[in-house]
Design a protein around this motif. Structure first.
Motif, PDB file in Angstrom:
ATOM      1  N   GLY A 254       0.892  -1.107  -0.165  1.00 48.84           N
ATOM      2  CA  GLY A 254      -0.096   0.119   0.138  1.00 48.84           C
ATOM      3  C   GLY A 254       0.995   1.086  -0.362  1.00 48.84           C
ATOM      4  O   GLY A 254       0.381   2.416   0.003  1.00 48.84           O
ATOM      5  N   GLN A 255       2.270   1.188   0.251  1.00 50.45           N
ATOM      6  CA  GLN A 255       2.992   2.188   0.199  1.00 50.45           C
ATOM      7  C   GLN A 255       3.165   2.999  -1.250  1.00 50.45           C
ATOM      8  O   GLN A 255       3.306   2.468  -2.048  1.00 50.45           O
ATOM      9  CB  GLN A 255       4.471   1.809   0.863  1.00 50.45           C
ATOM     10  CG  GLN A 255       5.321   3.014   0.991  1.00 50.45           C
ATOM     11  CD  GLN A 255       6.816   2.447   1.444  1.00 50.45           C
ATOM     12  OE1 GLN A 255       6.578   1.495   2.536  1.00 50.45           O
ATOM     13  NE2 GLN A 255       7.806   3.226   1.332  1.00 50.45           N
ATOM     14  N   ARG A 256       3.187   4.173  -0.897  1.00 49.14           N
ATOM     15  CA  ARG A 256       3.508   4.946  -2.349  1.00 49.14           C
ATOM     16  C   ARG A 256       4.770   5.855  -2.393  1.00 49.14           C
ATOM     17  O   ARG A 256       5.520   6.000  -3.061  1.00 49.14           O
ATOM     18  CB  ARG A 256       2.482   5.997  -2.590  1.00 49.14           C
ATOM     19  CG  ARG A 256       2.347   6.854  -3.881  1.00 49.14           C
ATOM     20  CD  ARG A 256       1.388   7.700  -4.311  1.00 49.14           C
ATOM     21  NE  ARG A 256       1.514   8.390  -5.482  1.00 49.14           N
ATOM     22  CZ  ARG A 256       0.673   9.830  -5.518  1.00 49.14           C
ATOM     23  NH1 ARG A 256      -0.325   9.985  -5.073  1.00 49.14           N
ATOM     24  NH2 ARG A 256       1.053  10.180  -6.727  1.00 49.14           N
ATOM     25  N   ARG A 257       5.011   6.465  -1.107  1.00 44.17           N
ATOM     26  CA  ARG A 257       6.138   7.123  -0.885  1.00 44.17           C
ATOM     27  C   ARG A 257       7.535   6.396  -0.699  1.00 44.17           C
ATOM     28  O   ARG A 257       7.469   5.427  -0.501  1.00 44.17           O
ATOM     29  CB  ARG A 257       6.015   8.176   0.287  1.00 44.17           C
ATOM     30  CG  ARG A 257       4.767   8.953   0.225  1.00 44.17           C
ATOM     31  CD  ARG A 257       5.014  10.093   1.474  1.00 44.17           C
ATOM     32  NE  ARG A 257       3.978  11.311   1.182  1.00 44.17           N
ATOM     33  CZ  ARG A 257       3.708  11.867   2.123  1.00 44.17           C
ATOM     34  NH1 ARG A 257       4.486  12.058   3.361  1.00 44.17           N
ATOM     35  NH2 ARG A 257       2.955  12.961   2.133  1.00 44.17           N
ATOM     36  N   GLY A 258       8.630   6.896  -1.251  1.00 43.74           N
ATOM     37  CA  GLY A 258       9.638   6.331  -1.234  1.00 43.74           C
ATOM     38  C   GLY A 258      10.283   5.158  -2.277  1.00 43.74           C
ATOM     39  O   GLY A 258      11.232   4.710  -2.240  1.00 43.74           O
ATOM     40  N   LEU A 259       9.447   5.273  -3.051  1.00 46.19           N
ATOM     41  CA  LEU A 259       9.621   4.197  -4.386  1.00 46.19           C
ATOM     42  C   LEU A 259      10.671   4.889  -5.371  1.00 46.19           C
ATOM     43  O   LEU A 259      11.555   4.215  -5.891  1.00 46.19           O
ATOM     44  CB  LEU A 259       8.540   3.908  -5.120  1.00 46.19           C
ATOM     45  CG  LEU A 259       7.365   2.963  -4.399  1.00 46.19           C
ATOM     46  CD1 LEU A 259       6.270   2.808  -5.091  1.00 46.19           C
ATOM     47  CD2 LEU A 259       7.963   1.493  -4.400  1.00 46.19           C
ATOM     48  N   GLU A 260      10.636   6.204  -5.461  1.00 45.01           N
ATOM     49  CA  GLU A 260      11.593   6.736  -6.289  1.00 45.01           C
ATOM     50  C   GLU A 260      11.567   6.434  -7.590  1.00 45.01           C
ATOM     51  O   GLU A 260      12.849   6.078  -8.297  1.00 45.01           O
ATOM     52  CB  GLU A 260      13.096   6.790  -5.605  1.00 45.01           C
ATOM     53  CG  GLU A 260      13.109   7.531  -4.060  1.00 45.01           C
ATOM     54  CD  GLU A 260      14.305   7.551  -3.377  1.00 45.01           C
ATOM     55  OE1 GLU A 260      15.269   6.785  -3.933  1.00 45.01           O
ATOM     56  OE2 GLU A 260      14.625   7.990  -2.519  1.00 45.01           O
ATOM     57  N   ILE A 261      10.573   6.168  -8.289  1.00 50.07           N
ATOM     58  CA  ILE A 261      10.677   5.699  -9.834  1.00 50.07           C
ATOM     59  C   ILE A 261       9.747   6.884 -10.443  1.00 50.07           C
ATOM     60  O   ILE A 261       8.482   6.922 -10.134  1.00 50.07           O
ATOM     61  CB  ILE A 261      10.032   4.363  -9.819  1.00 50.07           C
ATOM     62  CG1 ILE A 261       8.824   4.135  -9.146  1.00 50.07           C
ATOM     63  CG2 ILE A 261      11.165   3.402  -9.504  1.00 50.07           C
ATOM     64  CD1 ILE A 261       8.074   2.652  -9.160  1.00 50.07           C
ATOM     65  N   GLY A 262      10.254   7.659 -11.100  1.00 53.84           N
ATOM     66  CA  GLY A 262       9.544   8.608 -11.905  1.00 53.84           C
ATOM     67  C   GLY A 262       9.012   8.222 -13.227  1.00 53.84           C
ATOM     68  O   GLY A 262       9.397   7.147 -13.754  1.00 53.84           O
ATOM     69  N   GLY A 263       8.613   9.097 -13.889  1.00 49.14           N
ATOM     70  CA  GLY A 263       7.988   8.936 -15.452  1.00 49.14           C
ATOM     71  C   GLY A 263       7.139   7.941 -15.758  1.00 49.14           C
ATOM     72  O   GLY A 263       6.968   7.428 -16.859  1.00 49.14           O
ATOM     73  N   GLN A 264       6.316   7.667 -14.708  1.00 54.90           N
ATOM     74  CA  GLN A 264       5.134   6.522 -15.090  1.00 54.90           C
ATOM     75  C   GLN A 264       3.668   7.465 -15.453  1.00 54.90           C
ATOM     76  O   GLN A 264       3.728   8.455 -14.830  1.00 54.90           O
ATOM     77  CB  GLN A 264       4.970   5.749 -13.804  1.00 54.90           C
ATOM     78  CG  GLN A 264       6.345   5.124 -13.171  1.00 54.90           C
ATOM     79  CD  GLN A 264       6.626   4.392 -14.330  1.00 54.90           C
ATOM     80  OE1 GLN A 264       5.989   3.288 -14.874  1.00 54.90           O
ATOM     81  NE2 GLN A 264       7.999   4.201 -14.598  1.00 54.90           N
ATOM     82  N   PRO A 265       3.144   6.610 -16.207  1.00 57.56           N
ATOM     83  CA  PRO A 265       1.713   7.413 -16.544  1.00 57.56           C
ATOM     84  C   PRO A 265       0.768   7.490 -15.158  1.00 57.56           C
ATOM     85  O   PRO A 265      -0.117   8.293 -15.601  1.00 57.56           O
ATOM     86  CB  PRO A 265       1.291   6.308 -17.535  1.00 57.56           C
ATOM     87  CG  PRO A 265       1.995   5.218 -17.430  1.00 57.56           C
ATOM     88  CD  PRO A 265       3.140   5.188 -16.722  1.00 57.56           C
TER      89      PRO A 265
END
Length: 370
Positions: A254-265
């Motif tokens: 359920g976590q969203r923060r901290g993934l550090e993967i950008g450029g996703q739609p």
């Protein structure tokens, strides 16, 4: 100051009450209410994890300052007070389990494990060995006498209710336990403490897991299990590699923060953790929708029940309409934020019927696809 009913089988003057004293305002008021009955009262504090001493931060359960506060309250009330060192037991049954659960990709709830082992087993056994008529605690939950014996109910103040954390309380334990604060709001508890001149009357409530007062779970897990810091891949559900991570212990479902993967739609969330491959699997929010959860280590507190029930899968979530088929909690509508390692607690109205640990979940997408 109000009178609290401790439901003693003998006259209070012939009774003995053991009170679990953590050094906070809640347990201190329980000790005061117990003393007011005229019974012999013994306060017991378990030294579990002295993180407060190490960090200089007050408010963590059973740290050095808390022990001193409990002792001062006992002296003020004129009751006996004993401190027992349970750090080794606490480390084995709570902290090690906490680390192992994170290592296995699950979301642990150490407060329940602590109640299940140290507090409601070891402390309860100690109270019985002392010949006490009951063990009283400062938990905000109600013990209500029903047709078949005592029942566990939510506290009257929903903002303080702790019934989710006590689902593992057995019927035998419930026979012996008392929860004098379950029918009071916190404001009243503090007023009682002020009236009695207790030094803890304005003491802040602890908001954190007692042995992680700074909120850095990963640091504690790595200290207990050094191998927990091994990294791995962040992948989509189809296996596409999106990035690297520095250890599964930094993530929960359920976590969203901290993934550090950008450029996703679209925003991505952690939908699964794979300890075998050390992969963090991510997907859209819709992938988090769950229709059912299989539970294990069921603790059932009620008789057979076929009426309407609700289920809580997180301490702060609202109870959701659900049914229990003997192995699974099946939600009327999909729930979000349900993860292995959490507890699922079942209610009939305000009464706790039982609960267990979530072993696996059924995704709404998979049910629709079938």
């Amino acid at each position: 100051m109000m009178n609290a009913d401790f439901d003693l089988d003998r006259p209070a003057s012939e009774s003995r009450i053991v009170v679990a004293m953590s050094g906070g305002v809640d347990s201190s008021v329980v000790a005061a209410l117990a003393a007011k009955t005229g019974a012999e009262v013994i306060g017991i504090t378990l030294q579990l994890y002295d993180h407060g001493e190490a960090t200089g931060r007050t408010g963590s359960c059973c740290a050095g300052q808390d022990i001193r506060d409990a002792r001062a309250v006992a002296e003020k009330l004129g009751i006996a007070h004993y401190v027992f060192d349970y750090e080794s037991r606490f480390r084995e049954s709570v902290i090690d389990d906490f680390a192992d659960e994170y290592m296995a990709g699950r979301t642990p709830i150490p407060c329940i494990r602590c109640n299940q082992s140290v507090k409601f087993k070891d402390l309860l056994d100690m109270a019985r060995d002392l010949g006490a008529d009951c063990l009283a605690t400062g938990h905000y939950v109600r013990r209500v006498m029903g047709e078949s014996g005592p029942e566990l109910h939510r506290a009257l103040d929903p903002a303080r209710d702790q019934s989710y954390f006590l689902f593992a309380t057995t019927q035998d334990q419930l026979d012996y336990l008392r929860f004098p604060l379950g029918g009071m709001p916190k404001t009243q508890v503090r007023e009682i403490a002020k009236e009695l001149g207790l030094g803890v009357a304005l003491k802040p409530d602890s908001q954190d897991i007692c042995f992680v007062p700074d909120g850095d779970y990963a640091k504690i897990v790595k200290k207990v299990r050094p191998e927990a810091g091994e990294g791995g891949k962040i992948v989509t559900r189809s296996g596409e590699v999106l990035g690297e991570h520095k250890g599964l212990i930094h993530y929960t479902v359920g976590q969203r923060r901290g993934l550090e993967i950008g450029g996703q739609p679209e925003p991505l969330y952690v939908v699964k953790l794979e300890p075998e491959t050390r992969r963090v699997v991510v997907g859209p929010k819709s992938a988090l929708a769950v229709t059912a959860a299989r539970i294990e280590d069921l603790n059932w507190l009620g008789e057979a029940f076929e009426g309407e029930m609700t289920a809580k899968v997180r301490s702060l979530s609202k109870p959701a309409p659900a049914r229990f088929d003997g192995a699974r909690v099946v939600f009327d509508t999909p729930e979000f934020g349900v993860a292995p390692g959490q507890a699922a607690v079942l209610y009939a109205g305000d009464r706790v019927m039982g609960g267990g640990w979530i072993a696996e979940t059924e995704a709404a997408e998979e049910v629709l696809a079938a």
